[in-house]
Design an enzyme around this catalytic site. Structure first.
Site, short mmCIF file in Angstrom:
data_model
loop_
_atom_site.label_atom_id
_atom_site.label_comp_id
_atom_site.label_asym_id
_atom_site.label_seq_id
_atom_site.Cartn_x
_atom_site.Cartn_y
_atom_site.Cartn_z
CG PHE A 38 -2.50 -61.93 26.14
CD1 PHE A 38 -3.57 -62.61 25.60
CD2 PHE A 38 -1.23 -62.39 25.89
CE1 PHE A 38 -3.38 -63.72 24.81
CE2 PHE A 38 -1.02 -63.50 25.10
CZ PHE A 38 -2.10 -64.16 24.55
CB ILE A 108 -5.51 -65.76 17.67
CG1 ILE A 108 -5.41 -66.13 19.16
CG2 ILE A 108 -4.49 -64.67 17.33
CD1 ILE A 108 -4.08 -66.72 19.58
CG ASP A 109 -11.40 -65.53 19.61
OD1 ASP A 109 -12.08 -65.22 18.61
OD2 ASP A 109 -11.21 -64.75 20.56
CG HIS A 124 -2.19 -60.11 16.59
ND1 HIS A 124 -2.70 -59.46 17.70
CD2 HIS A 124 -1.31 -59.24 16.02
CE1 HIS A 124 -2.16 -58.25 17.78
NE2 HIS A 124 -1.32 -58.10 16.77
CB CYS A 132 3.93 -78.62 7.34
SG CYS A 132 5.62 -79.28 7.21
CB CYS A 157 4.21 -82.28 8.39
SG CYS A 157 3.42 -82.43 6.78
CB CYS A 160 7.44 -83.45 4.69
SG CYS A 160 7.18 -81.95 5.67
CB THR A 198 -8.48 -53.03 21.91
OG1 THR A 198 -7.06 -52.84 21.84
CG2 THR A 198 -9.18 -51.94 21.13
CB SER A 199 -5.74 -51.43 26.62
OG SER A 199 -4.88 -52.48 26.19
#
Length: 248
Positions: A38, A108-109, A124, A132, A157, A160, A198-199
């Protein structure tokens, strides 16, 4: 080169000595699989969109402009044809060997699980899980990516008609309390904490490392971080190269 080799020898010694290792990782772990981070020069935050990426991946934007949210999400956050890299695979071997007890990740991969890791605390969330918002029905990533591409552009969904939301933590949303507790417990009981890729600027996730009270903190990152001074061993190099050099 010799300095890096010496540091890897020190890391090997720490690895051999410890029996309860926890790995805390960020976007830099997955960049070597071709997933942009990011905050780097080529990361998502430096690319031009109608709205800033931080705005688009916020809860309020998801609620107010879901079509624009999913346009960005499908193009930038669902990554195709990526595979675990050396770092992911080495961490899975470390767990299999009984040395690594948990992975705490900001990513998140789902690549840690794809590599074979079992105990993974995803701070995360994950793009692989989608729910849904009305009835809770589960949908996989393919549903968001392909099956739900309609003129409206918003996944609905099948049961619903409610809006389907990725199980990722957006800006303005809190972290899952059960996941935080699991991650904190793992870090607090570890004798070695390896921090990689990670920073350490994203909070509250980065604050979890403060729960560590074990023997060694190892920090592996290509660039310096504000926490370098807290580490017993700092290696500024590729996470895949460093972990891949270990004898597991």
């Amino acid at each position: 080169m010799e300095e890096i080799d010496e540091k890897i020898k020190k890391l090997q010694k720490i690895y051999d000595e410890c029996s309860n290792i926890v790995f805390f990782g960020g976007a830099g772990v997955s960049t070597e699989s071709g997933i942009p981070d990011f905050r780097s020069q080529d990361g998502l935050y430096s690319q031009k969109w109608k709205y800033p990426p931080e705005t688009i991946i916020s809860h309020s934007f998801f609620e107010a402009k879901p079509k624009e949210f999913f346009e960005f999400y499908r193009e930038k956050l669902i990554i195709h044809d990526v595979k675990p890299n050396t770092a992911h695979l080495t961490l899975a071997k470390m767990e299999e060997a009984g040395k690594l007890k948990a992975i705490v990740t900001q990513n998140i991969d789902g690549l840690h699980q794809a590599a074979g890791s079992k105990t993974v605390w995803e701070l995360h969330g994950s793009i692989l899980r989608n729910y849904c918002t009305n009835c809770g029905e589960f949908y996989d990533v393919n549903f968001i990516d392909k099956e739900s591409r309609t003129e409206e552009g918003v996944p609905r969904c099948k049961k619903c008609g409610g809006r389907v939301k990725p199980d990722v933590v957006l800006y303005e949303e809190g972290l899952n309390q059960n996941i935080i507790e699991g991650a904190v417990q793992a870090i607090a009981s570890a004798d070695c904490l390896i921090i990689g890729g990670t920073s350490l600027v994203v909070y509250p996730a980065a604050g979890l490392i403060d729960y560590f009270s074990g023997k060694y903190i190892v920090l592996i990152n290509k660039s310096e971080t504000a926490n370098d001074s807290k580490a017993d061993l700092v290696i500024h190099d590729s996470i895949g190269k460093v972990l891949g050099a270990l004898k597991i």
